[in-house]
Design a protein around this motif. Structure first.
Motif, PDB file in Angstrom:
ATOM      1  N   ASN A  98      -2.530   5.472  -2.656  1.00 17.55           N
ATOM      2  CA  ASN A  98      -2.600   5.168  -1.022  1.00 17.55           C
ATOM      3  C   ASN A  98      -3.548   6.441  -0.113  1.00 17.55           C
ATOM      4  O   ASN A  98      -3.852   5.921   0.895  1.00 17.55           O
ATOM      5  N   CYS A 130     -10.327   2.582  -0.166  1.00 18.83           N
ATOM      6  CA  CYS A 130      -9.769   1.245  -0.660  1.00 18.83           C
ATOM      7  C   CYS A 130      -9.401   0.300   0.824  1.00 18.83           C
ATOM      8  O   CYS A 130      -9.505   0.923   1.659  1.00 18.83           O
ATOM      9  N   ARG A 131      -9.272  -0.874   0.534  1.00 18.87           N
ATOM     10  CA  ARG A 131      -8.872  -1.577   1.938  1.00 18.87           C
ATOM     11  C   ARG A 131      -8.249  -2.883   1.332  1.00 18.87           C
ATOM     12  O   ARG A 131      -8.588  -3.650   0.367  1.00 18.87           O
ATOM     13  N   PRO A 132      -7.172  -3.160   1.824  1.00 19.62           N
ATOM     14  CA  PRO A 132      -6.439  -4.469   1.480  1.00 19.62           C
ATOM     15  C   PRO A 132      -7.296  -5.603   1.872  1.00 19.62           C
ATOM     16  O   PRO A 132      -7.820  -5.922   2.763  1.00 19.62           O
ATOM     17  N   LEU A 182      -6.724   5.042   1.094  1.00 16.75           N
ATOM     18  CA  LEU A 182      -6.695   4.260   2.192  1.00 16.75           C
ATOM     19  C   LEU A 182      -7.178   4.999   3.472  1.00 16.75           C
ATOM     20  O   LEU A 182      -8.038   4.294   4.169  1.00 16.75           O
ATOM     21  N   CYS A 212       0.845  -1.125   0.205  1.00 15.94           N
ATOM     22  CA  CYS A 212      -0.007  -0.020  -0.016  1.00 15.94           C
ATOM     23  C   CYS A 212       0.845   1.116  -0.154  1.00 15.94           C
ATOM     24  O   CYS A 212       0.552   2.163  -0.716  1.00 15.94           O
ATOM     25  N   CYS A 256       1.602   2.532  -3.475  1.00 13.64           N
ATOM     26  CA  CYS A 256       0.545   2.649  -4.323  1.00 13.64           C
ATOM     27  C   CYS A 256       0.230   4.058  -4.667  1.00 13.64           C
ATOM     28  O   CYS A 256       0.239   5.033  -3.880  1.00 13.64           O
ATOM     29  N   CYS A 300      -8.813  -3.439  -3.901  1.00 14.16           N
ATOM     30  CA  CYS A 300      -7.640  -2.834  -4.397  1.00 14.16           C
ATOM     31  C   CYS A 300      -7.378  -3.117  -5.799  1.00 14.16           C
ATOM     32  O   CYS A 300      -7.545  -4.134  -6.458  1.00 14.16           O
TER      33      CYS A 300
END
Length: 270
Positions: free
Chosen positions: A25, A33-35, A28, A19, A22, A39
Motif C-alpha cells: 500500500n 499503483c491505483r485502484p 499508492l 488497499c 495490501c 493493482c
C-alpha cells in the motif's frame, strides 16, 4: 467492454480489494499503483499487468502466486533467468508468458505442450528445422503452421496428412518434383492446388479429372497436343478454354480469332 471500464475492485477469490490491507500500500502514495487501474490483487489481468509494468522489481516475488493471471503477468516482468522453471506451470497462459521471453532453445520443450494454443505459437516461432517433430502433431492447425514453415523439400513427409487443409498447404509449397503425386490426391481442392503449379507437360494426365477446375487448368496451360478432347468437355468453361486455345470447336469448325474467354466468369466460379 474493456476491463478498465468495469467499476469494481474484486480479487481472484471474488472478495473486495482493500488497499489498506495490501502489503504494497506504500506504492499508492507514490502513485505506483491505483485502484481500478493498476493493482496486483485485482482479478482483471490488465490491471495486474499494468501493476507489474509500473513495478517490475516486485514481479519475481509472485511467480508462484495461486492465481494464474498473476503468475502470467509476473512472468512478463520478472528477471529472465527465473523463467525456465515456469515452463512447467500447470496453466498454458503462464507457460507461454514465460516462453515468449526466453531464447528459442527453450521452446523445444513446448513442442509437445498439452495445449494446442501453446503448440501453435511455438510452431510460429521455432526455426523451421526444429519443426520436424511437429509434423505429426495431433492438432490439424499446428500441422498447417508447420507445413507453411518447413523447407519445401521436407514437405514430402506431410504429403499424406489426414487433413485436407494441411495437404492444400503442402501442394502450394512442396518441391516441384513431388507435385505429380499430389495430382492423384483424393480431394479435388488438393488436386487443384497441385494442378496450378505442375509443369504444363504433365497436365495432359489431368484432362480426365473429375473436378472441372483441374480440367480447366489442363485446358488453360496444358500442351496443345494433350487438350483436344477438352473441346467436348461437359463443363462450359473448360470447353471454351480449350476451344480458345486450339481455335476449334467440338464439331471441328474454326473459331473466330477474336474470341476471348470471359475471365471474370471463370474467377467467379473458382
Amino acid at each position: 467492454m474493456s476491463t478498465d471500464e468495469i467499476d469494481e475492485a474484486i480479487d481472484w477469490l471474488g472478495e473486495p480489494v482493500h488497499c489498506e490491507t495490501c502489503p504494497h500500500n506504500a506504492l499508492l502514495e507514490q502513485e505506483k499503483c491505483r485502484p481500478l487501474r493498476a493493482c496486483l490483487f485485482d482479478r482483471y489481468a490488465r490491471r495486474i499487468d499494468r501493476f507489474f509494468d509500473w513495478n517490475p522489481e516486485i514481479a519475481r516475488h509472485y511467480l508462484q502466486h495461486p492465481y494464474f493471471e498473476v503468475r502470467a503477468c509476473a512472468a512478463k516482468a520478472a528477471e529472465i533467468f527465473l523463467l525456465p522453471a515456469m515452463l512447467d506451470d500447470p496453466e498454458e497462459a503462464v507457460r507461454w508468458s514465460a516462453a515468449r521471453r526466453l531464447p528459442n532453445r527453450y521452446l523445444l520443450k513446448l513442442r509437445n505442450d498439452p495445449h494446442r494454443e501453446v503448440r501453435i505459437r511455438v510452431a510460429h516461432r521455432l526455426d523451421p528445422i526444429d519443426l520436424l517433430p511437429m509434423i505429426e502433431d495431433r492438432d490439424y492447425y499446428v500441422r498447417q503452421v508447420v507445413a507453411r514453415r518447413i523447407a519445401p523439400d521436407l514437405l514430402i513427409l506431410m504429403i499424406d496428412d489426414s487433413d485436407i487443409e494441411v495437404r492444400r498447404v503442402v501442394a502450394q509449397r512442396i518441391a516441384p518434383q513431388a507435385l505429380k503425386r499430389m495430382t492423384a490426391d483424393s480431394d479435388p481442392e488438393v488436386r487443384y492446388e497441385a494442378a496450378q503449379r505442375i509443369e504444363p507437360a504433365q497436365l495432359g494426365d489431368l484432362v480426365d479429372d473429375t473436378d472441372w477446375r483441374v480440367r480447366y487448368e489442363a485446358a488453360r496451360r496444358g500442351e496443345l497436343k494433350d487438350i483436344g478432347r477438352l473441346v467436348a468437355d461437359a463443363d462450359p468453361i473448360v470447353r471454351e478454354t480449350a476451344e480458345a486455345r486450339l481455335g476449334v470447336t467440338a464439331d471441328g469448325s474454326r473459331k473466330s480469332q477474336t474470341y476471348e474467354l470471359n475471365h471474370t466468369h471463370v474467377e467467379e466460379r473458382l
